[in-house]
Design a protein around this motif. Structure first.
Motif, PDB file in Angstrom:
ATOM      1  N   UNK A 250       0.779  -1.234   0.000  1.00 54.63           N
ATOM      2  CA  UNK A 250       0.000   0.000   0.000  1.00 54.63           C
ATOM      3  C   UNK A 250       0.809   1.283   0.000  1.00 54.63           C
ATOM      4  N   UNK A 251       2.105   1.202  -0.261  1.00 55.16           N
ATOM      5  CA  UNK A 251       2.954   2.407  -0.209  1.00 55.16           C
ATOM      6  C   UNK A 251       2.517   3.453  -1.242  1.00 55.16           C
ATOM      7  N   UNK A 252       2.360   2.998  -2.485  1.00 58.71           N
ATOM      8  CA  UNK A 252       1.985   3.928  -3.555  1.00 58.71           C
ATOM      9  C   UNK A 252       0.587   4.488  -3.321  1.00 58.71           C
ATOM     10  N   UNK A 253      -0.315   3.643  -2.831  1.00 56.44           N
ATOM     11  CA  UNK A 253      -1.683   4.095  -2.543  1.00 56.44           C
ATOM     12  C   UNK A 253      -1.653   5.218  -1.497  1.00 56.44           C
ATOM     13  N   UNK A 254      -0.890   5.015  -0.439  1.00 54.40           N
ATOM     14  CA  UNK A 254      -0.782   6.040   0.604  1.00 54.40           C
ATOM     15  C   UNK A 254      -0.168   7.314   0.034  1.00 54.40           C
ATOM     16  N   UNK A 255       0.895   7.169  -0.757  1.00 56.64           N
ATOM     17  CA  UNK A 255       1.597   8.332  -1.309  1.00 56.64           C
ATOM     18  C   UNK A 255       0.678   9.145  -2.223  1.00 56.64           C
ATOM     19  N   UNK A 256      -0.018   8.458  -3.135  1.00 49.47           N
ATOM     20  CA  UNK A 256      -0.922   9.159  -4.053  1.00 49.47           C
ATOM     21  C   UNK A 256      -2.100   9.757  -3.290  1.00 49.47           C
ATOM     22  N   UNK A 257      -2.613   9.001  -2.314  1.00 52.31           N
ATOM     23  CA  UNK A 257      -3.715   9.506  -1.502  1.00 52.31           C
ATOM     24  C   UNK A 257      -3.350  10.801  -0.790  1.00 52.31           C
ATOM     25  N   UNK A 258      -2.144  10.841  -0.229  1.00 47.09           N
ATOM     26  CA  UNK A 258      -1.666  12.068   0.423  1.00 47.09           C
ATOM     27  C   UNK A 258      -1.472  13.189  -0.603  1.00 47.09           C
ATOM     28  N   UNK A 259      -0.996  12.800  -1.787  1.00 45.22           N
ATOM     29  CA  UNK A 259      -0.793  13.787  -2.851  1.00 45.22           C
ATOM     30  C   UNK A 259      -2.095  14.414  -3.308  1.00 45.22           C
TER      31      UNK A 259
ATOM     32  N   UNK B 254      -4.908  22.796  -1.860  1.00 43.15           N
ATOM     33  CA  UNK B 254      -4.260  23.947  -2.476  1.00 43.15           C
ATOM     34  C   UNK B 254      -2.771  23.836  -2.715  1.00 43.15           C
ATOM     35  N   UNK B 255      -2.176  22.684  -2.441  1.00 42.06           N
ATOM     36  CA  UNK B 255      -0.738  22.509  -2.640  1.00 42.06           C
ATOM     37  C   UNK B 255      -0.436  22.066  -4.072  1.00 42.06           C
ATOM     38  N   UNK B 256       0.739  22.449  -4.543  1.00 41.57           N
ATOM     39  CA  UNK B 256       1.195  22.072  -5.880  1.00 41.57           C
ATOM     40  C   UNK B 256       2.032  20.792  -5.774  1.00 41.57           C
ATOM     41  N   UNK B 257       1.591  19.742  -6.460  1.00 40.87           N
ATOM     42  CA  UNK B 257       2.180  18.405  -6.296  1.00 40.87           C
ATOM     43  C   UNK B 257       2.656  17.864  -7.648  1.00 40.87           C
ATOM     44  N   UNK B 258       3.716  17.073  -7.607  1.00 42.71           N
ATOM     45  CA  UNK B 258       4.164  16.362  -8.809  1.00 42.71           C
ATOM     46  C   UNK B 258       4.481  14.925  -8.434  1.00 42.71           C
ATOM     47  N   UNK B 259       3.943  13.981  -9.216  1.00 41.19           N
ATOM     48  CA  UNK B 259       4.186  12.561  -8.997  1.00 41.19           C
ATOM     49  C   UNK B 259       5.064  12.023 -10.118  1.00 41.19           C
ATOM     50  N   UNK B 260       6.080  11.237  -9.751  1.00 42.89           N
ATOM     51  CA  UNK B 260       6.930  10.572 -10.736  1.00 42.89           C
ATOM     52  C   UNK B 260       7.500   9.317 -10.106  1.00 42.89           C
ATOM     53  N   UNK B 261       8.121   8.478 -10.915  1.00 40.75           N
ATOM     54  CA  UNK B 261       8.876   7.348 -10.366  1.00 40.75           C
ATOM     55  C   UNK B 261      10.344   7.752 -10.340  1.00 40.75           C
TER      56      UNK B 261
ATOM     57  N   UNK C  49      14.365  23.053 -15.402  1.00 42.74           N
ATOM     58  CA  UNK C  49      13.753  21.935 -14.694  1.00 42.74           C
ATOM     59  C   UNK C  49      13.984  22.056 -13.192  1.00 42.74           C
ATOM     60  N   UNK C  50      15.193  22.427 -12.797  1.00 46.68           N
ATOM     61  CA  UNK C  50      15.516  22.564 -11.364  1.00 46.68           C
ATOM     62  C   UNK C  50      14.655  23.636 -10.706  1.00 46.68           C
ATOM     63  N   UNK C  51      14.467  24.744 -11.395  1.00 46.85           N
ATOM     64  CA  UNK C  51      13.634  25.815 -10.838  1.00 46.85           C
ATOM     65  C   UNK C  51      12.209  25.339 -10.594  1.00 46.85           C
ATOM     66  N   UNK C  52      11.675  24.588 -11.545  1.00 43.32           N
ATOM     67  CA  UNK C  52      10.315  24.064 -11.405  1.00 43.32           C
ATOM     68  C   UNK C  52      10.261  22.994 -10.321  1.00 43.32           C
ATOM     69  N   UNK C  53      11.280  22.150 -10.276  1.00 42.40           N
ATOM     70  CA  UNK C  53      11.349  21.041  -9.317  1.00 42.40           C
ATOM     71  C   UNK C  53      11.401  21.568  -7.877  1.00 42.40           C
ATOM     72  N   UNK C  54      12.118  22.657  -7.681  1.00 43.61           N
ATOM     73  CA  UNK C  54      12.261  23.245  -6.340  1.00 43.61           C
ATOM     74  C   UNK C  54      10.958  23.841  -5.830  1.00 43.61           C
ATOM     75  N   UNK C  55      10.075  24.260  -6.732  1.00 39.49           N
ATOM     76  CA  UNK C  55       8.902  25.029  -6.333  1.00 39.49           C
ATOM     77  C   UNK C  55       7.687  24.162  -5.971  1.00 39.49           C
ATOM     78  N   UNK C  56       7.717  22.886  -6.335  1.00 40.87           N
ATOM     79  CA  UNK C  56       6.587  22.031  -5.962  1.00 40.87           C
ATOM     80  C   UNK C  56       6.497  21.952  -4.436  1.00 40.87           C
ATOM     81  N   UNK C  57       5.286  22.067  -3.904  1.00 38.98           N
ATOM     82  CA  UNK C  57       5.103  21.897  -2.460  1.00 38.98           C
ATOM     83  C   UNK C  57       5.381  20.463  -2.044  1.00 38.98           C
ATOM     84  N   UNK C  58       5.059  19.525  -2.954  1.00 40.05           N
ATOM     85  CA  UNK C  58       5.267  18.109  -2.662  1.00 40.05           C
ATOM     86  C   UNK C  58       5.676  17.387  -3.933  1.00 40.05           C
ATOM     87  N   UNK C  59       6.784  16.659  -3.864  1.00 44.19           N
ATOM     88  CA  UNK C  59       7.194  15.751  -4.940  1.00 44.19           C
ATOM     89  C   UNK C  59       7.078  14.328  -4.407  1.00 44.19           C
ATOM     90  N   UNK C  60       6.403  13.473  -5.155  1.00 45.23           N
ATOM     91  CA  UNK C  60       6.306  12.057  -4.796  1.00 45.23           C
ATOM     92  C   UNK C  60       7.177  11.271  -5.769  1.00 45.23           C
TER      93      UNK C  60
END
Length: 210
Positions: free
Chosen positions: A118-127, A134-141, A161-172
């Motif tokens: 259930x790791x991915x389920x929990x991670x996506x659920x939190x995302x 209202x948070x900005x999220x990005x999911x990747x493997x 890419x780094x500038x965009x990557x730094x600004x996400x509130x949450x990266x999964x």
């Protein structure tokens, strides 16, 4: 007021709402006008309720857009999670994670365990919950993330890419350890995750043990 005059005012409202990009007002105008007339509502109440409908519609559209832009591979909600099937420690930690305090504090989360726990389920659920709040999220493997970093470096777009990557509130970053990567890949991953350390949150799922 004559029917002709009412029609002119309605047409004007429709045109103004188009120019101001207020689609909910166009959609619900007739309904709210009829309701206001039936209740003999004051102008201020009528206008406030119509504007509230527009705001509600925009908030809902924003939530949907944040979920779409997060690029989740599946829509998995915390409400659909079988809590009793999680390890006891995970059940306790999930109550804390669901508050999203870790996001507000810029802390990271590692979900470790065997496949199918259930790791991915929990991670996506939190995302998704974060998107709805209202948070900005990005999911990747992790393998895709490393490939993306290498591609951006080769195309000389790494800084963008780094500038965009730094600004996400949450990266999964899902599936660390499922596919092995070379020394260069591990260094690139570490470097980019370090960009967010102490400021923005990252969730990593892995089948590796500590």
């Amino acid at each position: 007021m004559s029917a002709a005059t009412r029609k002119e005012w309605k047409e004007a409202i429709i045109e103004y709402s188009k120019e101001l990009k207020l689609p909910a007002i166009r959609k619900y105008l007739d309904e709210y006008v009829q309701e206001a007339c039936q209740r003999d509502a004051c102008y201020e109440e009528f206008l406030a309720q119509l504007l509230q409908k527009e705001c509600d519609a925009r908030r809902e559209a924003s939530r949907y857009n944040r979920i779409r832009l997060a690029q989740f591979t599946h829509k998995k909600y915390l409400e659909d999670l079988s809590i009793k099937d999680l390890p006891e420690d995970a059940q306790k930690k999930l109550k804390i994670l669901k508050t999203l305090d870790f996001l507000r504090e810029g802390r990271n989360v590692i979900l470790a365990g065997s496949p199918g726990t259930g790791k991915t389920h929990v991670a996506i659920g939190l995302g998704i919950k974060a998107c709805l709040e209202g948070y900005k999220v990005w999911f990747t493997t992790v393998p895709l993330l490393i490939s993306r970093i290498k591609e951006c470096r080769a195309e000389q777009t790494l800084r963008t890419f780094q500038n965009r990557f730094e600004k996400y509130d949450l990266v999964i970053a899902d599936e660390m350890g499922y596919i092995s990567f070379d020394k260069e890949g591990s260094e690139l991953l570490f470097t980019h995750l370090s960009l967010r350390a102490g400021r923005k949150s990252t969730i990593i799922t892995t089948n590796l043990s500590f």
